[in-house]
Design a protein around this motif. Structure first.
Motif, PDB file in Angstrom:
ATOM      1  N   LEU A 170       0.852  -1.185   0.000  1.00 10.68           N
ATOM      2  CA  LEU A 170       0.000   0.000   0.000  1.00 10.68           C
ATOM      3  C   LEU A 170       0.893   1.243   0.000  1.00 10.68           C
ATOM      4  O   LEU A 170       1.813   1.347   0.816  1.00 10.68           O
ATOM      5  CB  LEU A 170      -0.871  -0.017   1.258  1.00 10.68           C
ATOM      6  CG  LEU A 170      -1.946   1.038   1.383  1.00 10.68           C
ATOM      7  CD1 LEU A 170      -3.008   0.867   0.318  1.00 10.68           C
ATOM      8  CD2 LEU A 170      -2.592   0.946   2.767  1.00 10.68           C
ATOM      9  N   VAL A 171       0.641   2.168  -0.937  1.00  6.13           N
ATOM     10  CA  VAL A 171       1.457   3.381  -1.062  1.00  6.13           C
ATOM     11  C   VAL A 171       0.578   4.606  -1.274  1.00  6.13           C
ATOM     12  O   VAL A 171      -0.560   4.505  -1.726  1.00  6.13           O
ATOM     13  CB  VAL A 171       2.479   3.283  -2.230  1.00  6.13           C
ATOM     14  CG1 VAL A 171       3.466   2.153  -2.016  1.00  6.13           C
ATOM     15  CG2 VAL A 171       1.776   3.152  -3.567  1.00  6.13           C
ATOM     16  N   ASP A 172       1.151   5.759  -0.965  1.00  8.00           N
ATOM     17  CA  ASP A 172       0.540   7.028  -1.313  1.00  8.00           C
ATOM     18  C   ASP A 172       0.819   7.246  -2.804  1.00  8.00           C
ATOM     19  O   ASP A 172       1.974   7.287  -3.225  1.00  8.00           O
ATOM     20  CB  ASP A 172       1.156   8.150  -0.467  1.00  8.00           C
ATOM     21  CG  ASP A 172       0.620   9.501  -0.824  1.00  8.00           C
ATOM     22  OD1 ASP A 172       1.122  10.099  -1.812  1.00  8.00           O
ATOM     23  OD2 ASP A 172      -0.288   9.974  -0.121  1.00  8.00           O
ATOM     24  N   ARG A 173      -0.235   7.378  -3.587  1.00  8.71           N
ATOM     25  CA  ARG A 173      -0.104   7.451  -5.040  1.00  8.71           C
ATOM     26  C   ARG A 173       0.797   8.601  -5.494  1.00  8.71           C
ATOM     27  O   ARG A 173       1.707   8.425  -6.291  1.00  8.71           O
ATOM     28  CB  ARG A 173      -1.482   7.589  -5.685  1.00  8.71           C
ATOM     29  CG  ARG A 173      -1.453   7.657  -7.204  1.00  8.71           C
ATOM     30  CD  ARG A 173      -2.831   7.975  -7.777  1.00  8.71           C
ATOM     31  NE  ARG A 173      -3.880   7.111  -7.266  1.00  8.71           N
ATOM     32  CZ  ARG A 173      -4.202   5.924  -7.772  1.00  8.71           C
ATOM     33  NH1 ARG A 173      -3.552   5.478  -8.818  1.00  8.71           N
ATOM     34  NH2 ARG A 173      -5.173   5.213  -7.241  1.00  8.71           N
ATOM     35  N   SER A 174       0.555   9.825  -5.003  1.00 12.38           N
ATOM     36  CA  SER A 174       1.336  10.966  -5.495  1.00 12.38           C
ATOM     37  C   SER A 174       2.795  10.888  -5.047  1.00 12.38           C
ATOM     38  O   SER A 174       3.693  11.218  -5.816  1.00 12.38           O
ATOM     39  CB  SER A 174       0.696  12.297  -5.099  1.00 12.38           C
ATOM     40  OG  SER A 174       0.421  12.325  -3.745  1.00 12.38           O
ATOM     41  N   ARG A 175       3.047  10.423  -3.851  1.00  8.75           N
ATOM     42  CA  ARG A 175       4.431  10.273  -3.389  1.00  8.75           C
ATOM     43  C   ARG A 175       5.157   9.214  -4.215  1.00  8.75           C
ATOM     44  O   ARG A 175       6.316   9.390  -4.607  1.00  8.75           O
ATOM     45  CB  ARG A 175       4.468   9.907  -1.908  1.00  8.75           C
ATOM     46  CG  ARG A 175       5.885   9.894  -1.345  1.00  8.75           C
ATOM     47  CD  ARG A 175       5.935   9.599   0.138  1.00  8.75           C
ATOM     48  NE  ARG A 175       5.125  10.560   0.868  1.00  8.75           N
ATOM     49  CZ  ARG A 175       4.389  10.262   1.944  1.00  8.75           C
ATOM     50  NH1 ARG A 175       4.369   9.048   2.420  1.00  8.75           N
ATOM     51  NH2 ARG A 175       3.691  11.196   2.554  1.00  8.75           N
TER      52      ARG A 175
END
Length: 129
Positions: free
Chosen positions: A114-119
């Motif tokens: 799971l990741v922050d899309r923009s980062r």
């Protein structure tokens, strides 16, 4: 996210010439290519979480173990079933079975994070501040 364990989804694929080992370059036979099996398995894992992810988050694939056990000719339909088996922090592990009727065509264990899309995109394209 622990409550997500058991989340599942299914995807069907009817094999066409575009899906064969001959066409994708992974072999020289006109049957479902292993790279297409992998793509189908990953797509099923993405679908399993589609309604659970918060806006601005996504998952990315990080590891796959795949056993492609049987050939599938053009015109036949396979069904990929993905089930979230384990959550360890941001790491999500799925078990995926690809079948044609009662026959198992492939089995996979797919790990996504799971990741922050923009980062994530800023890092990928070198635009991080």
């Amino acid at each position: 996210m622990e409550s997500w364990v058991g989340a599942s989804a299914q995807l069907e694929l009817t094999v066409t010439d575009a899906d064969t080992a001959q066409t994708v370059g992974s072999g020289d036979v006109p049957v479902l290519a292993t790279p297409r099996v992998l793509a189908l398995a990953e797509a099923a894992t993405v679908r399993a979480l589609a309604r659970r992810l918060e806006s601005g988050t996504t998952t990315v694939g990080t590891r796959v173990e795949l056993s492609h056990r049987a050939p599938t000719p053009i015109g036949r339909t396979v069904l990929a079933t993905a089930k979230l088996a384990k959550v360890d922090g941001r790491r999500l592990t799925f078990d995926v079975t690809v079948s044609e009727g009662d026959a198992v065509v492939a089995e996979a264990r797919v790990e996504r994070v799971l990741v922050d899309r923009s980062r994530f995109l800023a890092t990928a394209f070198g635009t991080e501040p």
